[in-house]
Design a protein around this motif. Structure first.
Motif, mmCIF file in Angstrom:
data_model
loop_
_atom_site.group_PDB
_atom_site.id
_atom_site.type_symbol
_atom_site.label_atom_id
_atom_site.label_comp_id
_atom_site.label_asym_id
_atom_site.label_seq_id
_atom_site.Cartn_x
_atom_site.Cartn_y
_atom_site.Cartn_z
ATOM 1 N N SER B 124 3.077 4.363 -11.263
ATOM 2 C CA SER B 124 2.817 3.576 -10.051
ATOM 3 C C SER B 124 2.911 2.076 -10.338
ATOM 4 O O SER B 124 3.477 1.311 -9.550
ATOM 5 N N LEU B 125 2.336 1.651 -11.472
ATOM 6 C CA LEU B 125 2.395 0.230 -11.836
ATOM 7 C C LEU B 125 3.840 -0.223 -12.025
ATOM 8 O O LEU B 125 4.228 -1.326 -11.622
ATOM 9 N N GLY B 126 4.658 0.657 -12.619
ATOM 10 C CA GLY B 126 6.055 0.308 -12.862
ATOM 11 C C GLY B 126 6.879 0.302 -11.585
ATOM 12 O O GLY B 126 7.762 -0.547 -11.409
ATOM 13 N N LEU B 127 6.605 1.243 -10.689
ATOM 14 C CA LEU B 127 7.299 1.252 -9.397
ATOM 15 C C LEU B 127 7.005 -0.052 -8.649
ATOM 16 O O LEU B 127 7.894 -0.658 -8.045
ATOM 17 N N LEU B 128 5.765 -0.490 -8.731
ATOM 18 C CA LEU B 128 5.375 -1.758 -8.100
ATOM 19 C C LEU B 128 6.143 -2.918 -8.718
ATOM 20 O O LEU B 128 6.713 -3.763 -8.011
ATOM 21 N N ALA B 129 6.181 -2.958 -10.047
ATOM 22 C CA ALA B 129 6.875 -4.051 -10.732
ATOM 23 C C ALA B 129 8.366 -4.050 -10.397
ATOM 24 O O ALA B 129 8.985 -5.110 -10.252
ATOM 25 N N ALA B 130 8.939 -2.848 -10.260
ATOM 26 C CA ALA B 130 10.378 -2.736 -10.007
ATOM 27 C C ALA B 130 10.713 -2.901 -8.524
ATOM 28 O O ALA B 130 11.888 -2.916 -8.157
ATOM 29 N N GLY B 131 9.693 -2.998 -7.672
ATOM 30 C CA GLY B 131 9.942 -3.125 -6.234
ATOM 31 C C GLY B 131 10.379 -1.830 -5.591
ATOM 32 O O GLY B 131 11.026 -1.833 -4.544
ATOM 33 N N LEU B 132 10.031 -0.702 -6.210
ATOM 34 C CA LEU B 132 10.394 0.617 -5.676
ATOM 35 C C LEU B 132 9.226 1.201 -4.889
ATOM 36 O O LEU B 132 8.080 0.792 -5.070
ATOM 37 N N PRO B 133 9.492 2.189 -4.003
ATOM 38 C CA PRO B 133 8.401 2.757 -3.197
ATOM 39 C C PRO B 133 7.326 3.399 -4.061
ATOM 40 O O PRO B 133 7.635 4.102 -5.033
ATOM 41 N N GLY B 134 6.090 3.159 -3.696
ATOM 42 C CA GLY B 134 4.955 3.710 -4.432
ATOM 43 C C GLY B 134 3.694 3.084 -3.869
ATOM 44 O O GLY B 134 3.769 2.235 -2.979
ATOM 45 N N PHE B 135 2.548 3.521 -4.371
ATOM 46 C CA PHE B 135 1.282 2.974 -3.892
ATOM 47 C C PHE B 135 0.813 1.841 -4.802
ATOM 48 O O PHE B 135 0.675 2.015 -6.003
ATOM 49 N N ALA B 136 0.538 0.692 -4.201
ATOM 50 C CA ALA B 136 -0.046 -0.420 -4.946
ATOM 51 C C ALA B 136 -1.549 -0.200 -5.046
ATOM 52 O O ALA B 136 -2.158 0.415 -4.160
ATOM 53 N N PRO B 137 -2.184 -0.699 -6.105
ATOM 54 C CA PRO B 137 -3.639 -0.641 -6.164
ATOM 55 C C PRO B 137 -4.229 -1.307 -4.923
ATOM 56 O O PRO B 137 -3.835 -2.417 -4.551
ATOM 57 N N ALA B 138 -5.152 -0.611 -4.280
ATOM 58 C CA ALA B 138 -5.627 -1.032 -2.956
ATOM 59 C C ALA B 138 -6.300 -2.402 -2.978
ATOM 60 O O ALA B 138 -6.132 -3.199 -2.050
#
Lengths: 282, 282
Positions: B124-138
């Motif tokens: 999830s952290l990597g998807l966020l960093a890469a700008g890909l769909p996923g859940f960010a820490p709320a």
């Protein structure tokens, strides 16, 4: 002020010497790197060839898979998925540029983290952010290793990273935080870039634009790291830093070529050996 | 200068109203959240109870799985793996604190990204960093959403994040970069923290220490976001910011309680519904 040149050649040679020994220790089952290419870019061809030669010198088998400049997302993903499952392959790299309309983020999730020696997949990026074992992007890691090799402290220092790419700027920020640096990430939308970078002890230029960082961006005595590898008008390689205007003001500067570049290649090859060692010890 | 209070209550109510509608639209197959707990901490019990009540109000089924304060890494991972594979479960959260000697990084990789509604796993952290769909820490997402709700621009602004945790500081830096902010991440090893934060347009305090950020850390007119939720001597909740010393100097400040907190809970519940919707549309 004299500006020291922070060469990467000696560090690269030391890393390579270690890698060669470890490659030799694998005996009849050499480490195998799959290099997936999908472009007809001359600069990429030159880089792929240099990687192939580096691998050969160190005793690593490098297989180039050329999918052609027309390959689509599905074809590239399928190849990366197949190589991830291929027990004969230890390590995978996907070369940029990718075909028009294809982004690294679309294909990189297909690379298994255990073989992702340039740390481009989302999982690799997340493992890095979480401080878990995995491969860091080699260029970002090279910045930290060159500074460490030259005994430039990072803990408590303020480092400005110019560039927020997924392959250099963002992972470099993670690596610098892990070294206890205070990290500022700047980019094209940063207001008054010279003022922001001039507040830093270390400035890293990682955008890919000639002349991006000048003397104006650097405070007296700061350390400057040039990650850029741009093609100059005469066909040579030139960095992102205007070395002439920085020299005499910065306390130290990495040269281009001969700075971050050779260490990046050396770290990639070390990652290939680490991936092979990890797979053989499972 | 008058310091505006940046309440999160109105935004939380709006998010919750939308979530309740979407939860209702799931009909006979309500969204199901598994909340994995492994502690006997009273503050955690209070928070778990508030999450349960929030879920209930919105029409989300919340199952609490209490593994006890003696659970080891293997037991927690096994539970998270089982819930990740459980087709009856849409969303998974693991509550902190974890048992002594167990880190979030040891267990979070066992949460499937599609169910990881608080964005804690490395993927999830990597998807966020890469700008890909996923859940960010709320919590990190709540900071951006509260500022956006109050029409505080982020593009081109310099934001100092104090704290480099994997659950708030680091993912928040990624979210802010995606908003085109220039981002500085500070932490316990930062030299001269007041000077670094006073250079920023927006200061985010996310460490978990009462009185960490004072008027000295904030420049006239800056916006201050308080992510801290610390227990005060009288049993109430108090943030990381010394509100009395910041008030009159900052142009705006998020209150504690009533600022980031309610939006964090609302975003968590929105993520649960999104996870459920995603699973039903596959």
């Amino acid at each position: 002020m004299d500006t020291v040149s922070l060469s990467g050649k000696e560090l690269a040679a030391a890393v390579n010497a270690d890698t060669k020994l470890r490659a030799g220790a694998l005996g009849d089952a050499p480490a195998r790197l799959a290099l997936v290419v999908a472009n007809d870019d001359p600069a990429s061809a030159w880089y792929v060839n240099s990687l192939r030669k580096a691998a050969e010198r160190l005793g690593i088998v490098c297989e180039t898979v050329d999918l052609g400049a027309d390959a689509d997302v599905a074809a590239i993903r399928a190849e990366l998925t197949a190589r991830s499952a291929d027990t004969a392959i230890d390590a995978i790299m996907v070369q940029t540029p990718l075909p028009s309309g294809v982004t690294l983020e679309q294909v990189s999730p297909a690379i298994a983290a255990a073989k992702d020696v340039d740390g481009v997949s989302p999982l690799s990026l997340g493992l890095l952010a979480a401080g878990l074992p995995g491969f860091a992007p080699a260029t970002a890691q090279a910045v930290v290793e060159v500074l460490t090799h030259h005994e430039i402290p990072l803990s408590g220092r303020h480092v400005a990273v110019v560039g927020r790419s997924n392959v250099v700027g963002k992972p470099l920020a993670q690596l610098l935080l892990a070294q206890n640096a205070t990290v500022t990430v700047c980019h094209s939308r940063t207001v008054d870039l010279p003022a922001v970078t001039a507040a830093a002890d270390v400035v890293v230029a990682a955008v890919g634009r000639i002349g991006l960082v000048t003397g104006e961006h650097v405070r007296e005595g700061a350390v400057v790291v040039d990650v850029g590898t741009n093609e100059s008008a005469d066909g040579g390689i030139v960095g992102d830093v205007d070395a002439d205007s920085v020299r005499g003001k910065a306390s130290a500067l990495t040269p281009v070529p001969g700075g971050i570049g050779p260490v990046t290649t050396a770290l990639l090859m070390r990652h290939v050996i680490e991936a092979a060692e990890n797979r053989r010890s499972v």
